[in-house]
Scaffold this motif. Structure first.
Motif, short mmCIF file in Angstrom:
data_model
loop_
_atom_site.label_atom_id
_atom_site.label_comp_id
_atom_site.label_asym_id
_atom_site.label_seq_id
_atom_site.Cartn_x
_atom_site.Cartn_y
_atom_site.Cartn_z
N ASN A 92 52.90 3.71 41.05
CA ASN A 92 51.46 3.53 40.83
C ASN A 92 50.75 2.82 41.98
O ASN A 92 49.52 2.72 41.98
N THR A 93 51.49 2.31 42.96
CA THR A 93 50.87 1.66 44.11
C THR A 93 50.03 2.70 44.85
O THR A 93 50.47 3.84 45.02
N GLU A 147 47.61 0.70 50.06
CA GLU A 147 48.44 -0.50 49.99
C GLU A 147 49.77 -0.29 50.70
O GLU A 147 50.26 -1.18 51.40
N VAL A 148 50.36 0.88 50.51
CA VAL A 148 51.66 1.16 51.13
C VAL A 148 51.49 1.34 52.64
O VAL A 148 52.33 0.88 53.41
N MET A 156 53.45 -0.79 55.42
CA MET A 156 54.15 -0.20 56.57
C MET A 156 53.68 -0.84 57.87
O MET A 156 54.49 -1.20 58.72
N CYS A 157 52.38 -0.96 58.00
CA CYS A 157 51.80 -1.53 59.23
C CYS A 157 52.23 -2.99 59.40
O CYS A 157 52.69 -3.38 60.48
N PRO A 199 47.73 7.39 43.89
CA PRO A 199 49.02 6.71 43.75
C PRO A 199 50.09 7.40 44.60
O PRO A 199 50.02 8.62 44.82
N VAL A 200 51.04 6.63 45.08
CA VAL A 200 52.09 7.21 45.93
C VAL A 200 52.89 8.28 45.19
O VAL A 200 53.45 9.16 45.83
#
Length: 149
Positions: free
Chosen positions: A17-18, A22-23, A27-28, A68-69
């Protein structure tokens, strides 16, 4: 040598659900290109790569703040155990043409990630020739890839 001897142990992960934004920030901030997607039991249900973000989100005009992812992640992820040998895992990486593998314990809980970079970092122990052969096999053209990155 086993995977546990080379893997990255402090793994950043997200839930299905992220949202994509945000992901991407995760990563950054952590200088990583792949984040495992885990359920409430910390079991791997997918992976999200920087390439997934570009090809399945940005290029499709999806709103990164609301998507969402789970909509763009790669499912059916190839995982290994900490006691998997380096020979076994490099064969898996070659066979499935993948550069990163989540490492899960006996309860399938994420405990690490093993990347081609981790193997290269340990090239004196793993063997430079083995790392080079694995990379060559991963980069081969073809449609036999089962784990898109």
């Amino acid at each position: 040598m086993d995977v546990k001897d080379c893997m990255t142990k402090n793994v950043c992960y997200c839930t299905p659900n992220t949202n994509v934004a945000e992901v991407a920030k995760l990563m950054c901030d952590n200088h990583i290109g792949c984040v495992p997607v885990c359920d409430e039991k910390c079991q791997v249900v997918g992976v999200l790569t920087d390439r997934d973000v570009i090809l399945r989100s940005v290029s499709c005009n999806k709103d990164a703040n609301t998507t969402p992812v789970s909509e763009i992640m790669t499912c059916g992820v190839c995982c290994c155990k900490p006691d998997t040998t380096i020979d076994e895992v490099t064969k898996m990486m070659s066979d499935f043409q993948i550069r990163r593998i989540p490492v899960c314990d006996q309860n399938n809980k994420i405990v690490g990630m093993l990347s081609l970079g981790d193997l290269a970092h340990h090239d004196k122990t793993v063997g430079q020739k083995e790392v080079c052969n694995t990379l060559e096999n991963i980069c081969q053209c073809g449609n036999n890839s089962q784990n898109a990155e």
